[in-house]
Structure formats: structure tokens, C-alpha cells
Design an enzyme around this catalytic site. Structure first.
Site, PDB file in Angstrom:
ATOM      1  CG  ASN A 194      -5.257   3.446   8.538  1.00 32.02           C
ATOM      2  OD1 ASN A 194      -5.199   2.395   7.890  1.00 32.02           O
ATOM      3  ND2 ASN A 194      -4.865   4.544   8.157  1.00 32.02           N
TER       4      ASN A 194
ATOM      5  CD  GLU B  19      -5.274   7.697   9.468  1.00 36.95           C
ATOM      6  OE1 GLU B  19      -4.929   8.808  10.030  1.00 36.95           O
ATOM      7  OE2 GLU B  19      -4.804   6.748   9.988  1.00 36.95           O
TER       8      GLU B  19
ATOM      9  CD  GLU C 152      -1.658   3.956   7.888  1.00 36.61           C
ATOM     10  OE1 GLU C 152      -1.357   4.757   9.032  1.00 36.61           O
ATOM     11  OE2 GLU C 152      -2.006   4.868   6.977  1.00 36.61           O
TER      12      GLU C 152
ATOM     13  CE1 TYR D 137      -0.099   3.427  13.582  1.00 34.23           C
ATOM     14  CE2 TYR D 137      -2.047   4.194  12.589  1.00 34.23           C
ATOM     15  CZ  TYR D 137      -0.942   3.720  12.352  1.00 34.23           C
ATOM     16  OH  TYR D 137      -0.219   3.784  11.318  1.00 34.23           O
TER      17      TYR D 137
ATOM     18  NE  ARG E 298      -3.244   2.550   2.582  1.00 36.39           N
ATOM     19  CZ  ARG E 298      -3.208   3.379   3.592  1.00 36.39           C
ATOM     20  NH1 ARG E 298      -2.848   3.326   4.637  1.00 36.39           N
ATOM     21  NH2 ARG E 298      -3.909   4.590   3.589  1.00 36.39           N
TER      22      ARG E 298
ATOM     23  CG  HIS F 203      -1.253   9.133   3.100  1.00 33.66           C
ATOM     24  ND1 HIS F 203      -1.485   7.634   3.361  1.00 33.66           N
ATOM     25  CD2 HIS F 203      -1.337   9.613   4.310  1.00 33.66           C
ATOM     26  CE1 HIS F 203      -1.286   7.571   4.588  1.00 33.66           C
ATOM     27  NE2 HIS F 203      -1.012   8.639   5.328  1.00 33.66           N
TER      28      HIS F 203
HETATM   29  C1  BGC Z   1      -1.314   7.841   9.009  1.00 31.82           C
HETATM   30  C2  BGC Z   1       0.002   7.729   8.561  1.00 31.82           C
HETATM   31  C3  BGC Z   1       0.741   8.020   9.858  1.00 31.82           C
HETATM   32  C4  BGC Z   1       0.473   7.179  11.037  1.00 31.82           C
HETATM   33  C5  BGC Z   1       1.362   7.144  12.306  1.00 31.82           C
HETATM   34  C6  BGC Z   1      -1.846   7.221  10.218  1.00 31.82           C
HETATM   35  O1  BGC Z   1      -2.527   8.392  11.013  1.00 31.82           O
HETATM   36  O2  BGC Z   1      -2.102   7.290   7.939  1.00 31.82           O
HETATM   37  O3  BGC Z   1       0.477   8.540   7.791  1.00 31.82           O
HETATM   38  O4  BGC Z   1       2.252   8.120   9.714  1.00 31.82           O
HETATM   39  O5  BGC Z   1      -0.801   6.906  11.138  1.00 31.82           O
HETATM   40  O6  BGC Z   1       0.946   8.365  13.080  1.00 31.82           O
END
Ligand code: BGC
Length: 447
Positions: free
Chosen positions: A292, A167, A353, A294, A78, A122
Site C-alpha cells: 500500500n 498494514e 492500495e 500513499y 480486494r 483489516h
Molecule cells: C488503510 C485503509 C485506509 C486508507 C486511507 C490504509 O492505511 O488500509 O483502510 O482507508 O489507508 O487512509
């Protein structure tokens, strides 16, 4: 007990990057300026004044980077296409040299047995469009669809699937509401038309891509939202935040309607931005939802009126170098929650992600632990019936981490930004072995 080896056969393993974060060559071969060039040139916007002018110099070193991916054995890559390389002013004239770069990259990926999965936006909007109002203007959505058509005309014979936007929530909030990302506007709730115009751009572009035989995804950044307590105030605050972060960009695409934004004092037509027929376009069926993930978010009632929620720290869990809480089960919780919320309207999900920043070490055991526990959580979600089709680690390389510059290192591969030397970390070998084992296990099961 379910683990990462139970992910389904045909599951696609990948890595992710984005144009402004790796390419560099900001003024080469006819590339026009983007909002990130303008933003990073302004004093005080990015830590230590870092810019993406050179980044990982991927524009010149892409051969080496494709070889690194071949070494990993990934099924797919990607990456994002820089709109200002293709259309330097965001409309009209096409820059042949810019398109040719992606054309060569796609060929090299296919030669290496890697499926290209491009993202069309992006966050690097051509500056000329920002000068006309950027995503606050409806016209930008139409320009985006034209650009999508130009790219698909050139690459659509080899690219099977596309991601329209990355995003849009983060782009709207950081770029237009708070101003800590480009274009650096601090409009608070007046930024909401940016949500609708991005989604309209998605819908219009999706139609162009599909007309050329492409499959279409959108990538949303999602977070399970937890109330800090069971009090009515905290529950209401958590619901308001969940609406803004998780529903504003999913509901229109999956259900054809905006969620109730009355907690924000915002009308259902987002301050007049929504016109007849828009939602039908935005809700055209998707081939997949990119997610995505985190970390989760803890929310309390606000101390001061203003926004109807406030962030609270998540205690008692490890943190990445960025300070983000590490909560792997949040990924399972998020995906199972999505299926509960959208039911049959939820298309197959791809994790586009997931990853973490840790100090420079090559022996990055913390990253291996982050990735392996999140993959176990993903397998648990699959075992609970969520249709997950792939996983892309963020990121292949250490790269330009937006407002943090080069200070946060998310790569499976370490980059020395002075010499541009790439050195695979322990997590690279770990991911390579994991992918190989999955391929072998499933090849055995098929025969
Ligand atoms: C984004 C990336 C970023 C990653 C870590 C995502 O919000 O798509 O561009 O580097 O998180 O912060």
C-alpha cells in the site's frame, strides 16, 4: 517514455475496500462486537462521533456494489472479511449467517467475472479477544489461524489467493502505540509485541491457507523515507524510521529475521515475544507481497530525546484533502528500493492500495491526476525490472475513514451517506476506460 499502458500483459486491475469501512449492519445476523464498535462508541475518538454502524450499508447493498465493479471492468476485488461476523467472540463457534454473506459475495463476484481477493484481517478484531489482551497476547495469533482455516474451508474452493493481514504496522502504531485507532491503547514502544504476534498470526494462518491450496500474500503499508538533510543526525534518524516502518514487517517475512532495533533500545527478541521456531513459520515463502502506497516521508533528527526520529513536512508539492503530499515518483522509488534491498527474496508485488481523498466533487480531476501519475510511476518501476502483477485503487466507494469518520472521501464512487445513493465520479469513467484500453491492447498483442 514509459506510461501506464506499458504495464505487463496479465496485469490485474482492481479496487479495494474493507469490512468495517463499508459494511454497516454492525449488529445484524449474529455479528459480534469488534474493537472498532467499542472504540467509535467512546466519546472523542472519531471526528464528529461518526461510527461504522451503517457505513455504506454494503451488507445490504452488495448487489449494487458488485454491479458497479462489473461496470468498471475490474479483474479483481480486494475486500476484507469481518472476523467478528464469522466468529463473534473470535474463537470457537462459527456464525453460519456471517460466513454465508461472504459466500454469496464470492459467488456474485465470480459470476461477474471478478476474482475475489479477501483480506482476513483489516483491523476489526473481535472485542472478546481484545478483552483478553488482543495482539499483545501470543494466543491471538493461534486464534487468527483457526479463523483463517474456518474461512478457507468455506470459500477455498473458489478463492485462489488470500491476504492475511492489512498494514500490521499501522495497526500496531495507531492502535496500540499511539491510541488514535482501535483499540486505543497508548503503549509507545511497549506495543512492539503486537508486531510479532501479528506476524506469527500471519505465519500460522499462511500454513492453514496453503494446506487448503490457497496462494498467500501479506499487505504492508510502505513509504520511501527521505532524510531532511545530509547531516549524520538526519541520516541516522531516517534510518531508524525506515527500520520501523519498512523493515519491521518485511524483513521477518522475506528474510526470516528482525532488523536491528537497537536505535529504539529494543532487543532482537522484541521484549521476549519471539520464541524458537517462530521466524521459520513467519518466513514461509509468500506468493506475493501486497504494497500500500500513499506518500513518502521526510525525517529529521528529533529535537527532544524520546523517539530517535521526527517527521518533517514535505514542501513544494500538492496535497490531498487529507493534507497528504502527492509524490507519484515515490511509488517508483519505493519499489525499486525494495528490489534493491531484498533482491531474489522479493516475491511478485501487487499494489493492494493507492488512492487519495479529495472534496466531494463528482468531477474529480485531482483524483484522476493522482491515479494516472501514480500508474505512470508504477509502469516506470516495472520497466526498471520490478515484477508488479496488479493495482487496486483505494477505494471503490467513499467510506468510513477511521478516526476521520466520513470526512475523507477516497471513492471512485460518491456515496450520499443519508440516502446511500451511489454516484460514479469522473474518475470512475476514467478508470473504466483505462482498464478497457489495457485489456484491448494486450488482447491485440496476444493474437
Ligand atoms: C488503510 C485503509 C485506509 C486508507 C486511507 C490504509 O492505511 O488500509 O483502510 O482507508 O489507508 O487512509
Amino acid at each position: 517514455m514509459t506510461d501506464r499502458h506499458d504495464l505487463p500483459p496479465g496485469f490485474r486491475w482492481g479496487v479495494a475496500t474493507a469490512a468495517y469501512q463499508i459494511e454497516g449492519a454492525a449488529r445484524e445476523d449474529g455479528r459480534g462486537p469488534s474493537i472498532w464498535d467499542t472504540f467509535t462508541a467512546r466519546e472523542g475518538t472519531v471526528r464528529d462521533g461518526h461510527t461504522g454502524d451503517t457505513a455504506c450499508d454494503h451488507y445490504h447493498r452488495w448487489h449494487e456494489d458488485v454491479a458497479l465493479m462489473r461496470g468498471l471492468g475490474v479483474d479483481a476485488y480486494r475486500f476484507s472479511i469481518a472476523w467478528p461476523r464469522v466468529q463473534p467472540t473470535g474463537q470457537g463457534a462459527v456464525n453460519g449467517a456471517g460466513l454465508a454473506f461472504y459466500d454469496r459475495l464470492v459467488d456474485a463476484l465470480l459470476d461477474a467475472g471478478i476474482e475475489p481477493l479477501p483480506t482476513l484481517f483489516h483491523w476489526d478484531l473481535p472485542q472478546a479477544l481484545e478483552d483478553g489482551g488482543g495482539w499483545l497476547e501470543r494466543d491471538t495469533a493461534y486464534r487468527f489461524a483457526e479463523y483463517a482455516a474456518v474461512v478457507a474451508d468455506r470459500l477455498g474452493d473458489r478463492v485462489r489467493s488470500w491476504i492475511t493481514l492489512n498494514e500490521p504496522f499501522v495497526h500496531m502504531v495507531y492502535g496500540y502505540a499511539l491510541g488514535n485507532h482501535a483499540p486505543g491503547r497508548a503503549l509507545l514502544l511497549d506495543a512492539l509485541p503486537v508486531a510479532h504476534h501479528q506476524l506469527l498470526g500471519h505465519g500460522l494462518a499462511a500454513a492453514e491457507l496453503r494446506a487448503r491450496g490457497g496462494a498467500v500474500l501479506i499487505t504492508n503499508n510502505l513509504t520511501p523515507v527521505r532524510p531532511a538533510s545530509g547531516s549524520a543526525e538526519d541520516l541516522a534518524a531516517a534510518e531508524a524510521y525506515d527500520t520501523l516502518h519498512n523493515r519491521l514487517f518485511n524483513d521477518p517475512v522475506l528474510l526470516g529475521s528482525y532488523p536491528d532495533l537497537s536505535a529504539f533500545g529494543v532487543s532482537a527478541d522484541l521484549g521476549g515475544a519471539v520464541r524458537d521456531g517462530d521466524l521459520e513459520l513467519i518466513a514461509a515463502p509468500l506468493d506475493g507481497l501486497g504494497v500500500n502506497y500513499y506518500n513518502p516521508t521526510l525525517i529529521t533528527a528529533p529535537a527532544d530525546p524520546g523517539l530517535p526520529f521526527a517527521d518533517a513536512p514535505i514542501e513544494g508539492v500538492p496535497r490531498t484533502a487529507f493534507g497528504w503530499p502527492v509524490v507519484p515518483d515515490g511509488l517508483r522509488e519505493l519499489l525499486v528500493g525494495l528490489r534493491g534491498r531484498y533482491g531474489a527474496a522479493l516475491p511478485p508485488v501487487t499494489i493492494t492500495e493507492n488512492g487519495c481523498s479529495y472534496p466531494e466533487d463528482l468531477d474529480d480531476q485531482d483524483r484522476i491526476s493522482y491515479l494516472s501519475t501514480h500508474l505512470d510511476a508504477l509502469a516506470a518501476a516495472a520497466a526498471e525490472g520490478v515484477d508488479v502483477r496488479g493495482y487496486f485503487t483505494w477505494s471503490l466507494l467513499d467510506n468510513f475513514e477511521w478516526a476521520e469518520g466520513y470526512h475523507q472521501r477516497f471513492g471512485l464512487v460518491h456515496v450520499d451517506f443519508d440516502s446511500q445513493k451511489r454516484t460514479p465520479r469522473a474518475s470512475y469513467a476514467w478508470y473504466r476506460d483505462l482498464i478497457a484500453r489495457h485489456h484491448t491492447l494486450h488482447a491485440r498483442r496476444v493474437h
